[in-house]
Design an enzyme around this catalytic site. Structure first.
Site, PDB file in Angstrom:
ATOM      1  N   SER A 255     -52.736   5.530 -22.722  1.00  0.00           N
ATOM      2  CA  SER A 255     -51.912   6.477 -21.992  1.00  0.00           C
ATOM      3  C   SER A 255     -52.510   7.870 -22.039  1.00  0.00           C
ATOM      4  O   SER A 255     -53.231   8.221 -22.971  1.00  0.00           O
ATOM      5  CB  SER A 255     -50.518   6.521 -22.608  1.00  0.00           C
ATOM      6  OG  SER A 255     -50.608   7.052 -23.921  1.00  0.00           O
ATOM      7  N   LYS A 256     -52.176   8.651 -21.035  1.00  0.00           N
ATOM      8  CA  LYS A 256     -52.779   9.981 -20.941  1.00  0.00           C
ATOM      9  C   LYS A 256     -52.315  10.921 -22.040  1.00  0.00           C
ATOM     10  O   LYS A 256     -52.946  11.928 -22.299  1.00  0.00           O
ATOM     11  CB  LYS A 256     -52.500  10.592 -19.566  1.00  0.00           C
ATOM     12  CG  LYS A 256     -51.054  10.728 -19.220  1.00  0.00           C
ATOM     13  CD  LYS A 256     -50.917  11.178 -17.771  1.00  0.00           C
ATOM     14  CE  LYS A 256     -49.502  10.975 -17.275  1.00  0.00           C
ATOM     15  NZ  LYS A 256     -49.420  11.041 -15.808  1.00  0.00           N
ATOM     16  N   ARG A 257     -51.181  10.585 -22.664  1.00  0.00           N
ATOM     17  CA  ARG A 257     -50.727  11.411 -23.782  1.00  0.00           C
ATOM     18  C   ARG A 257     -51.694  11.334 -24.957  1.00  0.00           C
ATOM     19  O   ARG A 257     -51.913  12.293 -25.668  1.00  0.00           O
ATOM     20  CB  ARG A 257     -49.353  10.931 -24.295  1.00  0.00           C
ATOM     21  CG  ARG A 257     -48.146  11.331 -23.498  1.00  0.00           C
ATOM     22  CD  ARG A 257     -47.766  12.781 -23.732  1.00  0.00           C
ATOM     23  NE  ARG A 257     -48.565  13.661 -22.894  1.00  0.00           N
ATOM     24  CZ  ARG A 257     -48.320  13.892 -21.612  1.00  0.00           C
ATOM     25  NH1 ARG A 257     -47.286  13.358 -21.017  1.00  0.00           N
ATOM     26  NH2 ARG A 257     -49.101  14.682 -20.920  1.00  0.00           N
ATOM     27  N   LYS A 258     -52.262  10.167 -25.154  1.00  0.00           N
ATOM     28  CA  LYS A 258     -53.041   9.932 -26.366  1.00  0.00           C
ATOM     29  C   LYS A 258     -54.528   9.742 -26.142  1.00  0.00           C
ATOM     30  O   LYS A 258     -55.288   9.588 -27.095  1.00  0.00           O
ATOM     31  CB  LYS A 258     -52.478   8.693 -27.077  1.00  0.00           C
ATOM     32  CG  LYS A 258     -51.041   8.876 -27.519  1.00  0.00           C
ATOM     33  CD  LYS A 258     -50.447   7.593 -28.049  1.00  0.00           C
ATOM     34  CE  LYS A 258     -49.006   7.830 -28.501  1.00  0.00           C
ATOM     35  NZ  LYS A 258     -48.339   6.577 -28.861  1.00  0.00           N
ATOM     36  N   ASP A 408     -48.424  17.485 -15.001  1.00  0.00           N
ATOM     37  CA  ASP A 408     -48.811  16.140 -14.564  1.00  0.00           C
ATOM     38  C   ASP A 408     -48.339  15.841 -13.153  1.00  0.00           C
ATOM     39  O   ASP A 408     -48.979  15.131 -12.400  1.00  0.00           O
ATOM     40  CB  ASP A 408     -48.178  15.078 -15.476  1.00  0.00           C
ATOM     41  CG  ASP A 408     -49.091  14.737 -16.630  1.00  0.00           C
ATOM     42  OD1 ASP A 408     -50.263  15.140 -16.587  1.00  0.00           O
ATOM     43  OD2 ASP A 408     -48.632  14.061 -17.558  1.00  0.00           O
TER      44      ASP A 408
END
Length: 479
Positions: A255-258, A408
RNA sequence: GGCCCGUUAGUCUAGCGGUCAGGACGCCGGCCUCUCACGCCGGAAUCACGGGUUCAAUUCCCGUACGGGCUACCA
């Protein structure tokens, strides 16, 4: 079982930044097609009208081409099975859905979103599986037609069998069995007249004569529904191949968060497409004889599904960097120089940067220190700097996280839109002021407290790079 | 909660009944070298657990544990 010519496809939906997972699945589809003299199709699944954007669609073509994928048919290149954009096939889905209605395999459902929400809540509370309770299944024909006449909004649902089992035959995993009672009456046609993924996917795969559905593991649970659809239409089903999911370091779905996941980011960060593809090929798959560096041709000549490993591979940036280094070092100097000029010091980027720093310059050589953060991903900002005056660590973290989420959603990465997001955030939060939020954003984005005008700077940097800075800041502030 | 998928060092993987469990990233040490990097050499580190099946299980089967996914009028 399949004597037809191999046809495979990827079907990304244009709802965000081009994802590394799309390239991953695309790679295996393409290799399999090439190995079998088949065709590789790109289909755009833009049935979600609220989230799909043209920008995102273009970005998909650009990024997939950059990384080295080539498709034989697609919206941008045409082909004999078009159109390849689902929003242009609405009638096809409606016609097919009508057939299902006629054959009693589907029914109209008038339940409100509100009722469905309450139903799910209730089921969750009772610890029951959450699924539609079938209230509209047995509606009298007269009621259905009168409500349809009077314009009541409705969706069309698949009527799933009440007993028996459905077997998913996965090439990599064998038989997976589902109790039919577990399977929800999936919505096929939304009230806006557009199909859901499930309907569009099955109809298109059949019409486009797709022989092998190679997709990510997350689709396994919806496959029985797809099989029911193939059966309802009386169509032959394709071979299903579910690939493992790429993972974050903590093993959750990438995921783009991590993790950086945008192909645009990898390009800007200076990864070579051939290294990218080579690395993705090693996620779950391996060459015989321990070979780690190989090209597409080598992969194609050795490819077979039984060399697939099913545990979800962690996307390890460090190993990608090592591999990329291998490729960089073997490049002739002139090629390397050309790539640096083309990717790092892109003409348009340099122009924008020069414009932004001109008024701050007294000597030409100040260009380098004044602009370095535009050209590198390696910006590490220490914790102390990430917490501006008047904020504490926790608040800074929250603000950065919120801003990152709002950013985002900016599909058109222009300074005006970026500014609007930041201002709107300040306006809707009493515990922060403009000065703090802008300074914090500046430090996160550039790693410095002094920079050219923030919004123009962020625009020039590009969305992918900015998002990465936010991700890094979050990581260093993580409690 | 329900339903599914998975499980070899920190990470990517080889293995497909009998192996000193092989390779790679990362890590540590050494060599090369004006430094760093590259390269080379060496090292530490792995079969989740419990039952079966078998002369023999990392490998086959079943449980457990753990990890993950799905559970939308998103894909």
């Amino acid at each position: 079982m399949n004597s037809r010519p191999v046809r495979v496809r990827i079907a990304p939906s244009p709802t965000g930044d081009p994802h590394v997972g799309t390239a991953y699945i695309g790679l295996f589809n393409m290799i399999f097609a090439r190995q079998n003299g088949g065709s590789f199709v790109l289909r755009i699944e833009d049935t979600d009208q609220t989230r799909s954007t043209k920008e995102s669609e273009e970005a998909i073509y650009r990024s997939l081409r950059w990384v080295g994928l080539t498709w034989d048919e697609g919206p941008d290149v045409g082909g004999p099975f078009g159109p390849y954009r689902q929003s242009e096939r609405t009638e096809i889905y409606q016609t097919h859905c009508a057939k299902l209605l006629e054959s009693q395999h589907a029914y109209r459902c008038f339940c409100s979103a509100d009722r469905l929400e309450r139903l799910r809540e209730e089921q969750r509370r009772m610890k029951l599986p959450t699924k539609y309770d079938g209230r509209c299944r047995e509606l009298a024909a007269e009621e259905v037609s009168s409500r349809t006449q009077s314009g009541d909004p409705f969706v069309i649902r698949l009527k799933t069998p009440d007993d028996g089992i459905t077997v998913v035959n996965d090439l990599l995993r064998g038989e997976i069995q589902y109790e039919n009672t577990q399977i929800d009456d999936q919505v096929l046609l939304k009230s806006d007249g557009f199909p859901t993924y499930h309907l569009a996917n099955v109809v298109d795969d059949h019409l486009m004569e797709i022989t092998h559905v190679i997709r990510a593991e997350e689709w396994i649970p919806s496959t029985p529904k797809h099989i029911m659809l193939y059966n309802a239409f009386g169509w032959e089903q394709p071979t299903f191949i579910h690939m493992p999911l790429l993972r974050n370091a903590d093993r959750s779905k990438i995921s783009k968060r991590k993790n950086p996941v945008s192909l645009e980011f990898f390009r800007k960060a200076g990864f070579l497409p051939e290294a990218m593809l080579n690395f993705l090929a090693m996620m779950g798959w391996s060459m015989p004889n321990d070979q780690e560096k190989f090209c597409l041709d080598e992969m194609r000549s050795q490819f077979s599904w039984d060399r697939m490993s099913l545990s979800g591979p962690v996307f390890n940036l460090e190993k990608l960097e090592w591999l990329n280094g291998l490729y960089l070092r073997e490049l002739p100097v002139n090629d390397l120089k050309a790539r640096i000029l083309a990717e790092v010091f892109r003409e348009e980027l340099v122009t924008e940067v020069v414009k932004l720093i001109q008024e701050r310059m007294r000597r030409l050589d100040e260009f380098v220190p004044l602009s370095s953060f535009f050209f590198t991903t390696d910006v590490q900002t220490p914790v102390e700097q990430l917490v501006p005056k008047g904020m504490d660590k926790k608040l800074a973290h929250r603000v950065i996280r919120d801003l990152s989420e709002h950013l985002d959603n900016v599909t058109s990465w222009k300074s005006g839109n970026i500014e609007a997001v930041l201002r709107a955030y300040v306006d809707s939060h009493d515990d922060v002021n403009i000065k703090q939020v802008f300074m914090l954003s500046r430090i996160v984005a550039t790693g410095r407290s002094a920079s050219p005008p923030l919004f123009e700077t962020m625009e020039a940097m590009g969305k992918a790079l900015c998002q990465d800075r936010f991700r890094r800041a979050l990581a260093t502030l993580r409690p």
